[in-house]
Design a protein around this motif. Structure first.
Motif, PDB file in Angstrom:
ATOM      1  N   ASP A   1       4.435   8.053 -10.606  1.00 20.26           N
ATOM      2  CA  ASP A   1       5.354   6.930 -10.756  1.00 20.26           C
ATOM      3  C   ASP A   1       4.759   5.679 -10.114  1.00 20.26           C
ATOM      4  O   ASP A   1       3.839   5.743  -9.288  1.00 20.26           O
ATOM      5  CB  ASP A   1       6.701   7.259 -10.096  1.00 20.26           C
ATOM      6  CG  ASP A   1       7.366   8.458 -10.754  1.00 20.26           C
ATOM      7  OD1 ASP A   1       7.161   8.633 -11.974  1.00 20.26           O
ATOM      8  OD2 ASP A   1       8.050   9.210 -10.040  1.00 20.26           O
ATOM      9  N   LYS A   2       5.327   4.529 -10.495  1.00 21.97           N
ATOM     10  CA  LYS A   2       4.904   3.285  -9.868  1.00 21.97           C
ATOM     11  C   LYS A   2       5.284   3.305  -8.383  1.00 21.97           C
ATOM     12  O   LYS A   2       6.394   3.666  -8.015  1.00 21.97           O
ATOM     13  CB  LYS A   2       5.553   2.083 -10.557  1.00 21.97           C
ATOM     14  CG  LYS A   2       4.937   1.769 -11.918  1.00 21.97           C
ATOM     15  CD  LYS A   2       5.399   0.426 -12.427  1.00 21.97           C
ATOM     16  CE  LYS A   2       4.692   0.079 -13.733  1.00 21.97           C
ATOM     17  NZ  LYS A   2       5.095  -1.247 -14.248  1.00 21.97           N
ATOM     18  N   GLY A   3       4.337   2.905  -7.554  1.00 16.65           N
ATOM     19  CA  GLY A   3       4.553   2.891  -6.118  1.00 16.65           C
ATOM     20  C   GLY A   3       4.158   4.184  -5.439  1.00 16.65           C
ATOM     21  O   GLY A   3       4.085   4.237  -4.214  1.00 16.65           O
ATOM     22  N   SER A   4       3.891   5.257  -6.200  1.00 16.17           N
ATOM     23  CA  SER A   4       3.536   6.541  -5.595  1.00 16.17           C
ATOM     24  C   SER A   4       2.037   6.599  -5.313  1.00 16.17           C
ATOM     25  O   SER A   4       1.237   5.889  -5.913  1.00 16.17           O
ATOM     26  CB  SER A   4       3.938   7.695  -6.517  1.00 16.17           C
ATOM     27  OG  SER A   4       3.165   7.669  -7.704  1.00 16.17           O
ATOM     28  N   VAL A   5       1.672   7.468  -4.378  1.00 16.25           N
ATOM     29  CA  VAL A   5       0.271   7.703  -4.033  1.00 16.25           C
ATOM     30  C   VAL A   5      -0.092   9.115  -4.500  1.00 16.25           C
ATOM     31  O   VAL A   5       0.568  10.086  -4.129  1.00 16.25           O
ATOM     32  CB  VAL A   5       0.039   7.556  -2.521  1.00 16.25           C
ATOM     33  CG1 VAL A   5      -1.408   7.853  -2.178  1.00 16.25           C
ATOM     34  CG2 VAL A   5       0.433   6.160  -2.055  1.00 16.25           C
ATOM     35  N   GLU A   6      -1.130   9.232  -5.328  1.00 15.22           N
ATOM     36  CA  GLU A   6      -1.520  10.522  -5.902  1.00 15.22           C
ATOM     37  C   GLU A   6      -2.962  10.858  -5.512  1.00 15.22           C
ATOM     38  O   GLU A   6      -3.844   9.987  -5.508  1.00 15.22           O
ATOM     39  CB  GLU A   6      -1.404  10.491  -7.436  1.00 15.22           C
ATOM     40  CG  GLU A   6      -0.005  10.203  -7.959  1.00 15.22           C
ATOM     41  CD  GLU A   6       0.974  11.332  -7.647  1.00 15.22           C
ATOM     42  OE1 GLU A   6       0.497  12.485  -7.460  1.00 15.22           O
ATOM     43  OE2 GLU A   6       2.184  11.064  -7.586  1.00 15.22           O
ATOM     44  N   ARG A   7      -3.186  12.127  -5.173  1.00 15.39           N
ATOM     45  CA  ARG A   7      -4.534  12.642  -4.888  1.00 15.39           C
ATOM     46  C   ARG A   7      -4.942  13.583  -6.020  1.00 15.39           C
ATOM     47  O   ARG A   7      -4.251  14.552  -6.314  1.00 15.39           O
ATOM     48  CB  ARG A   7      -4.540  13.388  -3.556  1.00 15.39           C
ATOM     49  CG  ARG A   7      -4.365  12.462  -2.352  1.00 15.39           C
ATOM     50  CD  ARG A   7      -4.307  13.293  -1.065  1.00 15.39           C
ATOM     51  NE  ARG A   7      -4.318  12.442   0.105  1.00 15.39           N
ATOM     52  CZ  ARG A   7      -3.247  11.838   0.586  1.00 15.39           C
ATOM     53  NH1 ARG A   7      -2.088  12.005  -0.012  1.00 15.39           N
ATOM     54  NH2 ARG A   7      -3.329  11.073   1.651  1.00 15.39           N
TER      55      ARG A   7
ATOM     56  N   ALA B   1       0.814  -1.213   0.000  1.00 15.33           N
ATOM     57  CA  ALA B   1       0.000   0.000   0.000  1.00 15.33           C
ATOM     58  C   ALA B   1       0.847   1.263   0.000  1.00 15.33           C
ATOM     59  O   ALA B   1       0.425   2.298  -0.502  1.00 15.33           O
ATOM     60  CB  ALA B   1      -0.937   0.001   1.200  1.00 15.33           C
ATOM     61  N   VAL B   2       2.068   1.173   0.555  1.00 15.05           N
ATOM     62  CA  VAL B   2       2.937   2.357   0.597  1.00 15.05           C
ATOM     63  C   VAL B   2       4.072   2.266  -0.416  1.00 15.05           C
ATOM     64  O   VAL B   2       5.012   3.050  -0.367  1.00 15.05           O
ATOM     65  CB  VAL B   2       3.507   2.558   2.025  1.00 15.05           C
ATOM     66  CG1 VAL B   2       2.403   2.867   3.010  1.00 15.05           C
ATOM     67  CG2 VAL B   2       4.311   1.344   2.482  1.00 15.05           C
ATOM     68  N   GLY B   3       3.998   1.298  -1.331  1.00 12.93           N
ATOM     69  CA  GLY B   3       4.966   1.218  -2.424  1.00 12.93           C
ATOM     70  C   GLY B   3       6.280   0.548  -2.065  1.00 12.93           C
ATOM     71  O   GLY B   3       7.289   0.817  -2.711  1.00 12.93           O
ATOM     72  N   LEU B   4       6.293  -0.345  -1.038  1.00  8.62           N
ATOM     73  CA  LEU B   4       7.517  -1.054  -0.661  1.00  8.62           C
ATOM     74  C   LEU B   4       7.472  -2.497  -1.138  1.00  8.62           C
ATOM     75  O   LEU B   4       6.401  -3.069  -1.337  1.00  8.62           O
ATOM     76  CB  LEU B   4       7.694  -1.036   0.870  1.00  8.62           C
ATOM     77  CG  LEU B   4       7.932   0.316   1.531  1.00  8.62           C
ATOM     78  CD1 LEU B   4       8.036   0.139   3.036  1.00  8.62           C
ATOM     79  CD2 LEU B   4       9.200   0.973   1.001  1.00  8.62           C
ATOM     80  N   ASP B   5       8.661  -3.081  -1.307  1.00 10.92           N
ATOM     81  CA  ASP B   5       8.775  -4.505  -1.625  1.00 10.92           C
ATOM     82  C   ASP B   5       8.606  -5.286  -0.320  1.00 10.92           C
ATOM     83  O   ASP B   5       9.400  -5.123   0.616  1.00 10.92           O
ATOM     84  CB  ASP B   5      10.139  -4.795  -2.245  1.00 10.92           C
ATOM     85  CG  ASP B   5      10.286  -6.259  -2.630  1.00 10.92           C
ATOM     86  OD1 ASP B   5       9.288  -7.005  -2.546  1.00 10.92           O
ATOM     87  OD2 ASP B   5      11.403  -6.675  -3.009  1.00 10.92           O
ATOM     88  N   PRO B   6       7.567  -6.147  -0.209  1.00 11.44           N
ATOM     89  CA  PRO B   6       7.324  -6.809   1.074  1.00 11.44           C
ATOM     90  C   PRO B   6       8.319  -7.921   1.406  1.00 11.44           C
ATOM     91  O   PRO B   6       8.449  -8.301   2.570  1.00 11.44           O
ATOM     92  CB  PRO B   6       5.911  -7.373   0.901  1.00 11.44           C
ATOM     93  CG  PRO B   6       5.746  -7.536  -0.559  1.00 11.44           C
ATOM     94  CD  PRO B   6       6.538  -6.447  -1.211  1.00 11.44           C
ATOM     95  N   ALA B   7       9.042  -8.465   0.403  1.00 11.32           N
ATOM     96  CA  ALA B   7       9.885  -9.630   0.645  1.00 11.32           C
ATOM     97  C   ALA B   7      10.977  -9.368   1.696  1.00 11.32           C
ATOM     98  O   ALA B   7      11.157 -10.164   2.634  1.00 11.32           O
ATOM     99  CB  ALA B   7      10.497 -10.123  -0.663  1.00 11.32           C
ATOM    100  N   PRO B   8      11.771  -8.262   1.607  1.00 17.65           N
ATOM    101  CA  PRO B   8      12.797  -8.036   2.642  1.00 17.65           C
ATOM    102  C   PRO B   8      12.209  -7.827   4.027  1.00 17.65           C
ATOM    103  O   PRO B   8      12.801  -8.278   5.025  1.00 17.65           O
ATOM    104  CB  PRO B   8      13.520  -6.772   2.141  1.00 17.65           C
ATOM    105  CG  PRO B   8      13.208  -6.681   0.692  1.00 17.65           C
ATOM    106  CD  PRO B   8      11.855  -7.258   0.543  1.00 17.65           C
TER     107      PRO B   8
END
Length: 267
Positions: A250-256, A70-77
């Motif tokens: 951009d990919k992973g960004s949150v836009e309003r 939801a915040v654009g991070l890679d969950p695996a690490p």
């Protein structure tokens, strides 16, 4: 004698990383809870590195994965770090040993005289049929040679050429003009990946709030205004009043974003 800390001891905790990424994305705990369906107390607990409210390691990993995306991070690490700090995943249970069944010496097989007789009868019938068929072919060839066959040979019709289907026309200006000008109409498509979307009308009524999977589309319309929150905005294709809006984010960004019946406008 002092022992220096390893680089892994200095890295921020899983909860701290998720909290900082949420703050950097400009999202509140209420907004992240609404987007991910993870309850507010659990979001607070995870950011404070308290996973006891998750209900177990399996649910904790699932919440970490959902919040990270939801915040654009890679969950695996983050999941790997959680496993390292909480004892890791349970070892698989070894399979029970297999025991080889005792081999039973087969009894000597007796000759199957019935099968042999059936095979002999089939061979005789086949030979007789082949002989009769060959005699019939020879008689037909003789008739053709003497000119006794009066039927004209059948002419096979030539295969018709199938006209290829016309390609589908692209949307024209008339289709865009067909949209009502006194309303704002928005179409969102998760073209390059999934996205978390939230849409409200001018009165603040929630029209949509949830995950839009890759390939899915949603359309919204209102007389005055539509307010959007797009997670992973770079994966979204957006049409406003029939016109595509380029470079949303951009990919992973949150836009309003917010649009009215006169949009899209430059800027």
């Amino acid at each position: 004698m002092s022992i220096g800390n390893s680089p892994e001891d200095d890295r921020p905790s899983v909860g701290r990383v998720l909290q900082q990424a949420r703050v950097d994305a400009g999202l509140t705990v209420d907004e992240i809870s609404t987007t991910t369906r993870v309850r507010i107390p659990i979001v607070h607990a995870i950011e404070q590195e308290d996973f006891s409210r998750c209900g177990g390691d399996v649910y904790a990993r699932g919440h970490i994965r959902t919040l990270a995306r939801a915040v654009g991070l890679d969950p695996a690490p983050l999941i790997a770090q959680y496993d390292a700090e909480h004892g890791g995943r349970p070892a698989p249970t070894p399979a029970a040993p297999l025991f080889e069944a005792e081999r039973i010496r087969p009894e000597p097989r007796r000759p199957n005289w019935t099968a042999a007789m059936v095979a002999a009868i089939v061979a005789v019938v086949g030979f007789v049929g082949f002989t009769l068929f060959s005699d019939g072919d020879r008689g037909q060839e003789a008739s053709v040679a003497d000119g006794h066959v009066g039927e004209s040979p059948t002419v096979k019709p030539s295969p018709s050429k199938t006209k290829p289907a016309d390609p589908k026309p692209e949307p024209s200006d008339s289709a865009i003009a067909g949209l009502p000008k006194d309303k704002v109409t928005i179409k969102i498509t998760a073209r390059d990946g999934q996205s978390w979307i939230s849409a409200k009308d001018a009165n603040g009524k929630l029209l949509e709030d949830g995950l839009l999977r890759k390939g899915e589309s949603k359309t919204f319309s209102d007389k005055k205004r539509i307010d959007l929150v797009l997670g992973n905005a770079g994966a979204v294709q957006l049409y406003v009043n029939g016109k595509e809006v380029k470079e949303i984010g951009d990919k992973g960004s949150v836009e309003r974003l917010s649009y009215t019946p006169g949009d899209p406008q430059a800027g």
